[in-house]
Scaffold this active site. Structure first.
Site, PDB file in Angstrom:
ATOM      1  N   HIS A   1      -8.117   1.334  -0.780  1.00 36.80           N
ATOM      2  CA  HIS A   1      -8.010   1.333   0.681  1.00 36.80           C
ATOM      3  C   HIS A   1      -6.568   1.642   1.076  1.00 36.80           C
ATOM      4  O   HIS A   1      -5.680   1.632   0.218  1.00 36.80           O
ATOM      5  CB  HIS A   1      -8.377  -0.064   1.210  1.00 36.80           C
ATOM      6  CG  HIS A   1      -7.444  -1.096   0.703  1.00 36.80           C
ATOM      7  ND1 HIS A   1      -7.684  -1.832  -0.449  1.00 36.80           N
ATOM      8  CD2 HIS A   1      -6.217  -1.484   1.130  1.00 36.80           C
ATOM      9  CE1 HIS A   1      -6.646  -2.622  -0.682  1.00 36.80           C
ATOM     10  NE2 HIS A   1      -5.748  -2.433   0.259  1.00 36.80           N
TER      11      HIS A   1
ATOM     12  N   HIS B   1       0.539   3.904   2.076  1.00 36.89           N
ATOM     13  CA  HIS B   1       0.276   4.176   0.655  1.00 36.89           C
ATOM     14  C   HIS B   1      -1.100   3.646   0.272  1.00 36.89           C
ATOM     15  O   HIS B   1      -1.631   2.756   0.950  1.00 36.89           O
ATOM     16  CB  HIS B   1       1.340   3.507  -0.221  1.00 36.89           C
ATOM     17  CG  HIS B   1       1.227   2.008  -0.243  1.00 36.89           C
ATOM     18  ND1 HIS B   1       1.735   1.214   0.758  1.00 36.89           N
ATOM     19  CD2 HIS B   1       0.604   1.182  -1.103  1.00 36.89           C
ATOM     20  CE1 HIS B   1       1.461  -0.041   0.498  1.00 36.89           C
ATOM     21  NE2 HIS B   1       0.759  -0.097  -0.628  1.00 36.89           N
TER      22      HIS B   1
END
Ligand code: 3AM
Length: 178
Positions: free
Chosen positions: A39, A125
Site C-alpha cells: 500500500h 513511497h
C-alpha cells in the site's frame, strides 16, 4: 486499535511490485511485505481509542470530498535512511507526487484537529521490504509501473502478530465523494 491511512493499489501493480524482489542480490536479511499488504501510506495514526474512530472518519470524509481522483505512476527503487544502506526498501512514486503530497497535507491538517501529531517528513513511497539484518544497497534498481488511477483511500487497522501484521480495511473514502 492501531490505525493508518493509505492508498490501495490494483492487483496487477502489486504483482509487478513483488517482482522487484528478484532485482535484489543480498536478500538474506529482508522481511518482504506480503503482496496483499502492499500500500501507499498517507498517515500513520498509531494506537487510537475506538470511540475516536467516528470523528476520524468524519474528517476523512471531508478530505475525500475535497479531493479529485488523480493518476500516479511508480518509478524505481529507493531506501530509508538511504539508498546504499537501506533498512526499508521501497518503490517510488513518479507521476502524481504533488497530488499525493497534497492529500497527505490535507489529512495531516484534518488529523491535527483531532490531536494527532503532524508528521513533517512525509515522503511518498511503497514499502516492499524491511531489512532485519545488516543493510542493503538498492542503488540504480529500475522499476516502472504506469498510470494507476487513485479514486479512494482507506482507513486501515493494523494488528501486529509474530508472523507479521494483519491489515484490515475499516472504511473506504472515495475521492470527490467522501
Ligand atoms: O508501509 P509503510 O512503510 O509505508 O512503517 C509503517 C507502515 O508504513 C508505518 O505505518 C504503516 C503501516 O504500519 N508505521 C509503523 N509505525 C510507525 C510509527 N511509529 C509508522 N510510521 C510512523 N511512526
Amino acid at each position: 486499535m492501531r490505525l493508518f491511512i493509505a492508498i490501495d493499489l490494483p492487483f496487477e501493480a502489486k504483482k509487478e511490485i513483488v517482482g522487484v524482489r528478484e532485482l535484489i542480490k543480498n536478500k538474506g536479511g529482508i522481511k518482504w511485505v506480503e503482496m496483499e499488504n502492499i500500500h501507499l501510506t498517507l498517515k500513520f495514526l498509531g494506537e487510537v481509542k475506538e470511540d475516536k474512530v467516528s470523528a476520524i472518519e468524519k474528517r476523512l470524509r471531508a478530505v475525500a470530498k475535497d479531493t479529485e481522483p488523480f493518476i500516479i505512476s511508480l518509478r524505481d527503487v529507493g531506501g530509508f535512511p538511504n539508498v546504499r544502506e537501506s533498512r526499508v526498501i521501497w518503490v517510488g512514486v513518479e507521476q502524481g507526487r504533488e497530488m499525493v503530497y497534497e492529500l497527505n497535507r490535507k489529512i495531516e491538517r484534518a488529523m491535527e484537529k483531532l490531536g494527532f501529531e503532524r508528521d513533517s517528513r512525509f515522503h511518498p513511497h511503497i514499502t516492499i521490504g524491511r531489512v532485519k539484518r545488516g543493510r542493503v544497497n538498492v542503488q540504480g534498481l529500475k522499476f516502472h509501473y504506469p498510470s494507476i488511477f487513485v479514486k479512494s483511500f482507506f482507513l486501515i487497522s493494523s494488528r501486529l502478530t509474530p508472523s507479521g501484521p494483519i491489515y484490515t480495511p475499516l472504511r473506504e473514502f472515495k475521492l470527490g465523494e467522501g
